[in-house]
Design an enzyme around this catalytic site. Structure first.
Site, short mmCIF file in Angstrom:
data_model
loop_
_atom_site.label_atom_id
_atom_site.label_comp_id
_atom_site.label_asym_id
_atom_site.label_seq_id
_atom_site.Cartn_x
_atom_site.Cartn_y
_atom_site.Cartn_z
N ASP A 203 9.32 -7.20 -27.07
CA ASP A 203 9.25 -6.94 -28.51
C ASP A 203 7.92 -7.52 -29.00
OD1 ASP A 203 12.14 -5.94 -29.21
OD2 ASP A 203 12.36 -7.58 -27.79
N GLN B 12 7.26 -8.27 -32.67
CA GLN B 12 8.11 -9.40 -33.07
C GLN B 12 7.47 -10.72 -32.65
OE1 GLN B 12 12.54 -9.57 -32.62
NE2 GLN B 12 12.09 -10.70 -30.76
N HIS C 167 16.74 -11.44 -20.62
CA HIS C 167 17.14 -12.68 -21.30
C HIS C 167 17.19 -13.85 -20.31
CE1 HIS C 167 19.27 -9.54 -23.86
NE2 HIS C 167 18.53 -10.16 -24.76
P1 AMP Z 1 17.40 -9.28 -28.14
O1 AMP Z 1 18.69 -9.83 -27.65
O2 AMP Z 1 17.19 -7.84 -27.77
O3 AMP Z 1 17.13 -9.58 -29.59
O4 AMP Z 1 16.28 -10.05 -27.34
C1 AMP Z 1 16.24 -11.45 -27.27
C2 AMP Z 1 14.96 -11.87 -26.62
O5 AMP Z 1 14.89 -11.31 -25.29
C3 AMP Z 1 13.71 -11.36 -27.35
O6 AMP Z 1 12.74 -12.38 -27.35
C4 AMP Z 1 13.30 -10.18 -26.53
O7 AMP Z 1 11.92 -9.89 -26.62
C5 AMP Z 1 13.67 -10.64 -25.13
N1 AMP Z 1 13.81 -9.50 -24.22
C6 AMP Z 1 14.51 -8.36 -24.43
N2 AMP Z 1 14.35 -7.51 -23.39
C7 AMP Z 1 13.52 -8.13 -22.50
C8 AMP Z 1 12.97 -7.77 -21.24
N3 AMP Z 1 13.22 -6.60 -20.67
N4 AMP Z 1 12.16 -8.67 -20.62
C9 AMP Z 1 11.87 -9.87 -21.19
N5 AMP Z 1 12.38 -10.27 -22.38
C10 AMP Z 1 13.19 -9.41 -23.03
#
Ligand code: AMP
EC number: 6.3.2.1
Length: 277
Positions: free
Chosen positions: A147, A150, A34
């Site tokens: 994702d 997504q 994030h």
């Molecule tokens: P989430 O809180 O899991 O819904 O993720 C929020 C955003 O962070 C989404 O756009 C995810 O794709 C991105 N995200 C989650 N994990 C990672 C990661 N390991 N590297 C880069 N972006 C991430």
């Protein structure tokens, strides 16, 4: 200026500055992945808004909505450290009217691959993302390649519904041993975490191969050799824009995507594979 915490849409309107704005939508439990999105957003706009909202609409029955990690104080501290201007953290009751009717339909692409395993997930995700776009009105929105479907679905929605926002994809941040960072990693025991490493190992094995058949074979072999605690959901090699399977002969980029349960935790990961010449 210190970070502004907007708890509802009125606070959010007050917090909006005059310059360009980048939005980073999250469900909280923030980690380095994030943070990398936030840094990218910083480079792209005058003001950065991070939304923290565990969206009930994108969880199916029996999924982990109620036990999804909620670490709000740490999330605020992380946002402060990263120079975020506004954290938008509405309550579920603030986001959705009790008599709501209309939502976004993700279409056929929302029913394949990850959508086949999680019916309704992409409808719920796109609905909240469109609402966040309408509430925050960002110039740029940053999403992780982690994702991958997504990200493709959001690009599709923006194109299909003429949403006036630039979508930026950010690379997946991994632990030094390859495990993709995820808020759900904290569910894993030390043993399960070791088992989970098979996912990124499989993707790396596949990513070195030149044809779809060989990519699938190399990745499948690693997963077949994984301990029985790893319960494979899918391993697919798909067109990045449509998420339909690619077959030989194929030239260009494809996404090798995997989903599996390790114990009670469902994990997803993917890598972009360059095929052909
Ligand atoms: P989430 O809180 O899991 O819904 O993720 C929020 C955003 O962070 C989404 O756009 C995810 O794709 C991105 N995200 C989650 N994990 C990672 C990661 N390991 N590297 C880069 N972006 C991430």
């Amino acid at each position: 200026m210190d970070l502004i915490l907007a708890r509802n849409r009125t606070d959010l309107i007050k917090a909006r500055g005059g310059g360009t704005l980048a939005l980073v939508p999250t469900m909280g439990a923030l980690h380095e992945g994030h943070r990398s999105l936030i840094r990218l957003a910083r480079d792209r706009a005058d003001q950065v808004v991070v939304s923290v909202f565990v969206n009930p609409l994108q969880f199916g029955p029996g999924e982990d909505y109620s036990r999804y990690p909620r670490t709000f104080d740490a999330d605020l501290a992380a946002c402060r450290e990263e120079g975020v201007d506004v954290v938008f953290a509405p309550a579920a009751g603030d986001m959705y009217l009790p008599d709501r009717q209309v939502s976004v339909c993700a279409g056929e692409m929302g029913r394949i691959v990850e959508g086949a395993s999680r019916p309704g997930h992409f409808d719920g995700m796109l609905t909240v993302v469109l609402k966040l776009f309408n509430l925050v009105r960002p110039d740029v929105a940053v999403f992780g390649q982690k994702d991958a479907q997504q990200l493709s679905m959001i690009r599709r929605m923006v194109a299909d519904l003429d949403v006036p926002v630039e979508v930026v994809g950010a690379p997946t941040v991994r632990e030094p041993d390859g495990l993709a960072l995820s808020s759900r990693n904290r569910y894993l025991s030390a043993g399960e975490r070791r088992v989970a490493l098979a996912l990124s190992r499989a993707l790396r094995a596949g990513a070195g191969e030149p044809t779809p058949a060989r990519v699938r074979a190399a990745a499948s072999k690693v997963l077949a050799e994984a301990p029985p605690e790893l319960e494979l959901d899918y391993l697919v090699l798909v067109d990045p824009a449509t998420f339909t399977e690619v077959s030989d002969p194929y030239e260009g980029e494809a996404v090798l995507a995997v989903a599996a349960k390790v114990g009670a935790t469902r994990l997803i990961d993917n890598m972009v594979v360059r095929l052909g010449r």
